[in-house]
Write a protein that holds these residues in place. Sequence first.
Motif, PDB file in Angstrom:
ATOM      1  N   LEU A  93       0.752  -1.173   0.118  1.00 51.41           N
ATOM      2  CA  LEU A  93       0.184   0.003   0.040  1.00 51.41           C
ATOM      3  C   LEU A  93       0.873   1.175   0.050  1.00 51.41           C
ATOM      4  O   LEU A  93       2.069   1.114   0.577  1.00 51.41           O
ATOM      5  CB  LEU A  93      -0.824   0.046   1.274  1.00 51.41           C
ATOM      6  CG  LEU A  93      -2.107  -1.115   1.239  1.00 51.41           C
ATOM      7  CD1 LEU A  93      -2.659  -1.088   2.749  1.00 51.41           C
ATOM      8  CD2 LEU A  93      -3.123  -0.570   0.201  1.00 51.41           C
ATOM      9  N   VAL A 131       1.273   3.678   1.745  1.00 49.66           N
ATOM     10  CA  VAL A 131       1.157   4.419   2.930  1.00 49.66           C
ATOM     11  C   VAL A 131       2.238   4.121   3.987  1.00 49.66           C
ATOM     12  O   VAL A 131       2.944   3.088   3.813  1.00 49.66           O
ATOM     13  CB  VAL A 131      -0.359   3.960   3.695  1.00 49.66           C
ATOM     14  CG1 VAL A 131      -1.370   4.576   2.941  1.00 49.66           C
ATOM     15  CG2 VAL A 131      -0.264   2.680   3.850  1.00 49.66           C
ATOM     16  N   LYS A 172      -0.298   5.160  14.300  1.00 53.35           N
ATOM     17  CA  LYS A 172      -0.992   5.356  13.185  1.00 53.35           C
ATOM     18  C   LYS A 172      -0.028   5.709  11.929  1.00 53.35           C
ATOM     19  O   LYS A 172       1.204   5.845  11.926  1.00 53.35           O
ATOM     20  CB  LYS A 172      -1.381   7.090  13.348  1.00 53.35           C
ATOM     21  CG  LYS A 172      -2.380   7.484  12.309  1.00 53.35           C
ATOM     22  CD  LYS A 172      -3.012   8.894  12.494  1.00 53.35           C
ATOM     23  CE  LYS A 172      -3.880   9.267  11.575  1.00 53.35           C
ATOM     24  NZ  LYS A 172      -3.225   9.503  10.324  1.00 53.35           N
ATOM     25  N   ARG A 173      -0.572   5.264  10.672  1.00 55.09           N
ATOM     26  CA  ARG A 173       0.042   5.326   9.217  1.00 55.09           C
ATOM     27  C   ARG A 173      -0.197   6.393   8.693  1.00 55.09           C
ATOM     28  O   ARG A 173      -1.535   6.889   8.596  1.00 55.09           O
ATOM     29  CB  ARG A 173      -0.035   4.156   8.658  1.00 55.09           C
ATOM     30  CG  ARG A 173       0.502   2.821   9.352  1.00 55.09           C
ATOM     31  CD  ARG A 173      -0.109   1.436   8.756  1.00 55.09           C
ATOM     32  NE  ARG A 173      -0.282   1.590   7.314  1.00 55.09           N
ATOM     33  CZ  ARG A 173       1.002   0.546   6.919  1.00 55.09           C
ATOM     34  NH1 ARG A 173       1.671  -0.174   7.667  1.00 55.09           N
ATOM     35  NH2 ARG A 173       1.106   0.388   5.601  1.00 55.09           N
ATOM     36  N   ASP A 174       0.886   7.242   7.762  1.00 52.46           N
ATOM     37  CA  ASP A 174       0.223   8.096   6.899  1.00 52.46           C
ATOM     38  C   ASP A 174      -0.582   7.608   5.734  1.00 52.46           C
ATOM     39  O   ASP A 174      -0.166   6.306   5.264  1.00 52.46           O
ATOM     40  CB  ASP A 174       1.640   8.658   6.246  1.00 52.46           C
ATOM     41  CG  ASP A 174       2.326   9.606   7.342  1.00 52.46           C
ATOM     42  OD1 ASP A 174       1.783  10.172   7.913  1.00 52.46           O
ATOM     43  OD2 ASP A 174       3.727   9.708   7.257  1.00 52.46           O
ATOM     44  N   THR A 175      -1.371   8.362   5.682  1.00 50.62           N
ATOM     45  CA  THR A 175      -2.351   8.027   4.217  1.00 50.62           C
ATOM     46  C   THR A 175      -2.508   9.029   3.310  1.00 50.62           C
ATOM     47  O   THR A 175      -2.241  10.227   3.780  1.00 50.62           O
ATOM     48  CB  THR A 175      -3.833   7.194   4.626  1.00 50.62           C
ATOM     49  OG1 THR A 175      -4.348   8.647   5.606  1.00 50.62           O
ATOM     50  CG2 THR A 175      -3.465   6.028   5.408  1.00 50.62           C
ATOM     51  N   ALA A 230      -7.997   9.572   2.143  1.00 49.19           N
ATOM     52  CA  ALA A 230      -8.247   8.054   2.459  1.00 49.19           C
ATOM     53  C   ALA A 230      -8.484   7.618   3.803  1.00 49.19           C
ATOM     54  O   ALA A 230      -8.288   8.458   4.687  1.00 49.19           O
ATOM     55  CB  ALA A 230      -6.811   7.243   1.822  1.00 49.19           C
ATOM     56  N   GLU A 253      -8.102   6.376   7.571  1.00 51.08           N
ATOM     57  CA  GLU A 253      -7.164   6.129   8.552  1.00 51.08           C
ATOM     58  C   GLU A 253      -6.706   4.747   8.699  1.00 51.08           C
ATOM     59  O   GLU A 253      -7.535   3.805   8.639  1.00 51.08           O
ATOM     60  CB  GLU A 253      -7.690   6.933   9.898  1.00 51.08           C
ATOM     61  CG  GLU A 253      -7.480   8.312  10.047  1.00 51.08           C
ATOM     62  CD  GLU A 253      -7.835   8.884  11.365  1.00 51.08           C
ATOM     63  OE1 GLU A 253      -7.563  10.077  11.654  1.00 51.08           O
ATOM     64  OE2 GLU A 253      -8.347   8.034  12.195  1.00 51.08           O
ATOM     65  N   GLU A 254      -5.463   4.456   8.838  1.00 49.06           N
ATOM     66  CA  GLU A 254      -4.863   3.082   9.188  1.00 49.06           C
ATOM     67  C   GLU A 254      -3.991   3.343  10.342  1.00 49.06           C
ATOM     68  O   GLU A 254      -3.208   4.106  10.762  1.00 49.06           O
ATOM     69  CB  GLU A 254      -3.888   2.897   8.111  1.00 49.06           C
ATOM     70  CG  GLU A 254      -4.848   2.531   6.707  1.00 49.06           C
ATOM     71  CD  GLU A 254      -3.973   1.603   5.900  1.00 49.06           C
ATOM     72  OE1 GLU A 254      -2.887   1.295   6.194  1.00 49.06           O
ATOM     73  OE2 GLU A 254      -4.508   1.108   4.842  1.00 49.06           O
ATOM     74  N   ARG A 296      -3.386  -4.699  11.577  1.00 49.91           N
ATOM     75  CA  ARG A 296      -3.772  -3.395  10.688  1.00 49.91           C
ATOM     76  C   ARG A 296      -5.233  -2.925  10.568  1.00 49.91           C
ATOM     77  O   ARG A 296      -5.847  -4.052  10.004  1.00 49.91           O
ATOM     78  CB  ARG A 296      -2.982  -3.438   9.522  1.00 49.91           C
ATOM     79  CG  ARG A 296      -3.061  -2.145   8.619  1.00 49.91           C
ATOM     80  CD  ARG A 296      -1.888  -2.175   7.387  1.00 49.91           C
ATOM     81  NE  ARG A 296      -2.571  -3.307   6.395  1.00 49.91           N
ATOM     82  CZ  ARG A 296      -3.389  -3.179   5.469  1.00 49.91           C
ATOM     83  NH1 ARG A 296      -3.991  -1.924   5.363  1.00 49.91           N
ATOM     84  NH2 ARG A 296      -4.015  -4.229   4.668  1.00 49.91           N
ATOM     85  N   THR A 341      -8.073  -0.407   8.834  1.00 49.30           N
ATOM     86  CA  THR A 341      -8.279   0.417   7.898  1.00 49.30           C
ATOM     87  C   THR A 341      -9.611   1.136   8.033  1.00 49.30           C
ATOM     88  O   THR A 341     -10.630   0.065   7.496  1.00 49.30           O
ATOM     89  CB  THR A 341      -7.926  -0.234   6.421  1.00 49.30           C
ATOM     90  OG1 THR A 341      -6.619  -0.734   6.329  1.00 49.30           O
ATOM     91  CG2 THR A 341      -8.118   0.984   5.341  1.00 49.30           C
TER      92      THR A 341
END
Length: 211
Positions: free
Chosen positions: A16, A18, A92-95, A99, A101-102, A130, A132
């Motif tokens: 992905l 992200v 938290k992951r960048d998206t 998009a 949030e992840e 994970r 999403t």
Amino acid sequence: MTVRFATLTLCLLAALPVHAERADRDQPMHIESDALRHDELQQTSVFTGNVVMTKGSIVLRGAQLDVRQDPQGYQYGVVTAASGKRAFFRQKRDTAPGAPEEFVEGEAEVIEYDGRKDDVRLIRRAQLRRYTGGKLSDDITGQQITYNNLTDVFTVDSQTPQAGNKPGSSSGGRVRAVLAPKAPPSASPAGTPAAGARLQSTPQLTAPQEP
């Protein structure tokens, strides 16, 4: 779909566009606990009792947290769970804008955070999930899981190296993973032009002229 891997070690590349929050590694640690023992000379601190650490979007919780800082200023933390329980990790992951949030969550008896490598290692009864848009996407279990924040590479091992273990001895089970299918970048129904495609007009057919 449940996938069972016979191999002892598995590397999963997140497919992905992200990444983990890049600013987390530069944020200060904020820690709450019931007690603290600090050694200024060694630059080490031991927090005990209901420990909660936050560092940017990173959250670590457990019964004890050992923190040290090297001469270059990188911070390291080892969270240990209470007997019979597991410590907790979340980031938290960048998206992309717009998009969902992840988040990545993990649990294990011991969780190690390496500020120089910017990775997290989950040791014994490890599980990494994970999410999403609030829904569970991937669920991975093993005896040891390493998640690198910079490369988004998950390394899963069904064996945990321990003192006294003979080479090749297993400390528990197999690697197990539930991986959600990834949606293609663009999915247009059959016969429907993709977004942005232009329709070309067909030249009109004329009836043949009679002699």
